[in-house]
Design a protein around this motif. Structure first.
Motif, PDB file in Angstrom:
ATOM      1  N   GLY A 116       0.819  -1.200   0.000  1.00 42.34           N
ATOM      2  CA  GLY A 116       0.000   0.000   0.000  1.00 42.34           C
ATOM      3  C   GLY A 116       0.858   1.257   0.000  1.00 42.34           C
ATOM      4  O   GLY A 116       1.981   1.271  -0.505  1.00 42.34           O
ATOM      5  N   ILE A 117       0.325   2.321   0.590  1.00 41.58           N
ATOM      6  CA  ILE A 117       1.070   3.589   0.677  1.00 41.58           C
ATOM      7  C   ILE A 117       1.755   3.626   2.042  1.00 41.58           C
ATOM      8  O   ILE A 117       1.106   3.773   3.078  1.00 41.58           O
ATOM      9  N   GLU A 118       3.049   3.507   2.059  1.00 41.63           N
ATOM     10  CA  GLU A 118       3.796   3.454   3.305  1.00 41.63           C
ATOM     11  C   GLU A 118       3.947   4.843   3.924  1.00 41.63           C
ATOM     12  O   GLU A 118       3.772   5.861   3.241  1.00 41.63           O
ATOM     13  N   PRO A 119       4.288   4.918   5.217  1.00 40.86           N
ATOM     14  CA  PRO A 119       4.462   6.212   5.890  1.00 40.86           C
ATOM     15  C   PRO A 119       5.479   7.097   5.175  1.00 40.86           C
ATOM     16  O   PRO A 119       6.530   6.622   4.732  1.00 40.86           O
ATOM     17  N   GLY A 120       5.128   8.373   5.040  1.00 41.54           N
ATOM     18  CA  GLY A 120       6.030   9.308   4.387  1.00 41.54           C
ATOM     19  C   GLY A 120       5.891   9.383   2.889  1.00 41.54           C
ATOM     20  O   GLY A 120       6.670  10.081   2.223  1.00 41.54           O
ATOM     21  N   TYR A 121       4.889   8.699   2.320  1.00 41.83           N
ATOM     22  CA  TYR A 121       4.693   8.699   0.874  1.00 41.83           C
ATOM     23  C   TYR A 121       3.246   9.067   0.523  1.00 41.83           C
ATOM     24  O   TYR A 121       2.368   9.088   1.382  1.00 41.83           O
ATOM     25  N   PHE A 122       3.023   9.341  -0.763  1.00 42.71           N
ATOM     26  CA  PHE A 122       1.672   9.556  -1.261  1.00 42.71           C
ATOM     27  C   PHE A 122       1.543   8.836  -2.594  1.00 42.71           C
ATOM     28  O   PHE A 122       2.538   8.420  -3.205  1.00 42.71           O
ATOM     29  N   GLU A 123       0.313   8.707  -3.046  1.00 37.74           N
ATOM     30  CA  GLU A 123       0.076   8.068  -4.347  1.00 37.74           C
ATOM     31  C   GLU A 123      -1.120   8.730  -5.019  1.00 37.74           C
ATOM     32  O   GLU A 123      -2.027   9.229  -4.347  1.00 37.74           O
ATOM     33  N   LYS A 124      -1.096   8.738  -6.369  1.00 39.97           N
ATOM     34  CA  LYS A 124      -2.197   9.293  -7.151  1.00 39.97           C
ATOM     35  C   LYS A 124      -2.982   8.159  -7.802  1.00 39.97           C
ATOM     36  O   LYS A 124      -2.390   7.219  -8.334  1.00 39.97           O
ATOM     37  N   PHE A 125      -4.312   8.296  -7.779  1.00 41.52           N
ATOM     38  CA  PHE A 125      -5.198   7.300  -8.356  1.00 41.52           C
ATOM     39  C   PHE A 125      -5.961   7.957  -9.520  1.00 41.52           C
ATOM     40  O   PHE A 125      -6.940   8.667  -9.301  1.00 41.52           O
ATOM     41  N   PRO A 126      -5.518   7.741 -10.766  1.00 43.62           N
ATOM     42  CA  PRO A 126      -6.121   8.418 -11.927  1.00 43.62           C
ATOM     43  C   PRO A 126      -7.428   7.772 -12.378  1.00 43.62           C
ATOM     44  O   PRO A 126      -7.563   6.555 -12.394  1.00 43.62           O
ATOM     45  N   VAL A 127      -8.371   8.649 -12.779  1.00 39.73           N
ATOM     46  CA  VAL A 127      -9.651   8.196 -13.316  1.00 39.73           C
ATOM     47  C   VAL A 127     -10.045   9.124 -14.461  1.00 39.73           C
ATOM     48  O   VAL A 127      -9.979  10.348 -14.330  1.00 39.73           O
ATOM     49  N   SER A 128     -10.449   8.535 -15.586  1.00 46.79           N
ATOM     50  CA  SER A 128     -10.980   9.318 -16.698  1.00 46.79           C
ATOM     51  C   SER A 128     -12.486   9.463 -16.487  1.00 46.79           C
ATOM     52  O   SER A 128     -13.198   8.466 -16.372  1.00 46.79           O
ATOM     53  N   VAL A 129     -12.965  10.710 -16.427  1.00 43.90           N
ATOM     54  CA  VAL A 129     -14.380  10.955 -16.127  1.00 43.90           C
ATOM     55  C   VAL A 129     -15.021  11.847 -17.184  1.00 43.90           C
ATOM     56  O   VAL A 129     -14.362  12.619 -17.865  1.00 43.90           O
TER      57      VAL A 129
END
Length: 244
Positions: A116-129
């Motif tokens: 998953g997203i570990e401490p100290g990081y971020f992640e982007k979840f892209p969606v076409s809408v």
């Protein structure tokens, strides 16, 4: 007395510095890649930071708006995440490109099949809408963020006009005005135009640089020839004086 007052003042100042320098509480947000124009289509990123020190984010659930349902919502495949798209029947069918749509995406769930997203990081979840509504200035998405210790943070509070930002605000996507021709132009077209302009400018700069380089070479050759003629003239003049 003076020493105690100075100590108290120093403690207050130090606490004020700590408060002012404390980082803002990170929350789930949504941003378009380029622009999200009314009536058009866009790719949006749900940005999820992990502000915990010892647990990972293992699940994200995003609920789509029901007041302005979106006929199309296509998530991008992501390594390390299982994606589930939930659709629901619409109370009032939508008409898209001459076709009636009776159901729309109501929720998308991302579940980590790894760390998953570990401490100290971020992640982007892209969606076409799309198609984005033409009668709204923004869309509100509610999100649930689940951690590896089973804690769930509910980013569902709606911002009220004139009020301070809530503690757990829901992600809000602002919509820009549609273009004059009624179509939303994506950032890729703008980038292509910018690349074309950059190429033209680069070609012009290169041409100017080549011209300057050629001129410099010609002047250098002329200088060498003039110098050689001067030396030859000097030698001949010297010989004439010697003969005399």
């Amino acid at each position: 007395m003076k020493a105690s007052r100075l100590a108290a003042t120093g403690a207050l100042a130090a606490s004020a510095v700590v408060v002012l320098s404390a980082p803002a509480f990170a929350h789930v947000s949504v941003q378009p890649e380029g622009t999200a124009a009314k009536g058009g289509y866009a790719v949006v990123d749900f940005k999820v930071p992990n502000e915990r020190d010892d647990t990972s984010t293992t699940k994200l659930e995003v609920t789509f708006p029901t007041d302005h349902p979106l006929a199309s919502a296509l998530p991008e495949p992501m390594d390390g995440w299982k994606i589930e798209v939930t659709k629901s029947k619409l109370a009032k069918p939508l008409e898209v490109h001459g076709k009636k749509i009776s159901e729309a995406v109501s929720k998308i769930t991302w579940t980590a099949d790894g760390k998953g997203i570990e401490p100290g990081y971020f992640e982007k979840f892209p969606v076409s809408v799309g198609a984005l509504p033409e009668d709204a200035d923004e869309l509100t998405f509610k999100a649930l963020q689940t951690y590896s210790d089973k804690e769930v943070v509910r980013w569902i509070e709606v911002q009220k006009d004139g009020a301070e930002e809530p503690e757990n605000p829901a992600p809000v996507l602002p919509l820009s005005a549609a273009s004059e021709d009624g179509h939303a132009h994506g950032s890729k077209a703008e980038d292509a135009s910018d690349d074309s302009k950059t190429t033209e400018n680069t070609a012009a700069d290169t041409s100017a640089a080549d011209s300057s380089d050629t001129t410099a070479r010609v002047l250098a050759v002329v200088g060498i020839v003039v110098g050689a003629l001067g030396v030859a003239y000097g030698v001949l003049a010297g010989r004439r004086r010697s003969d005399a």
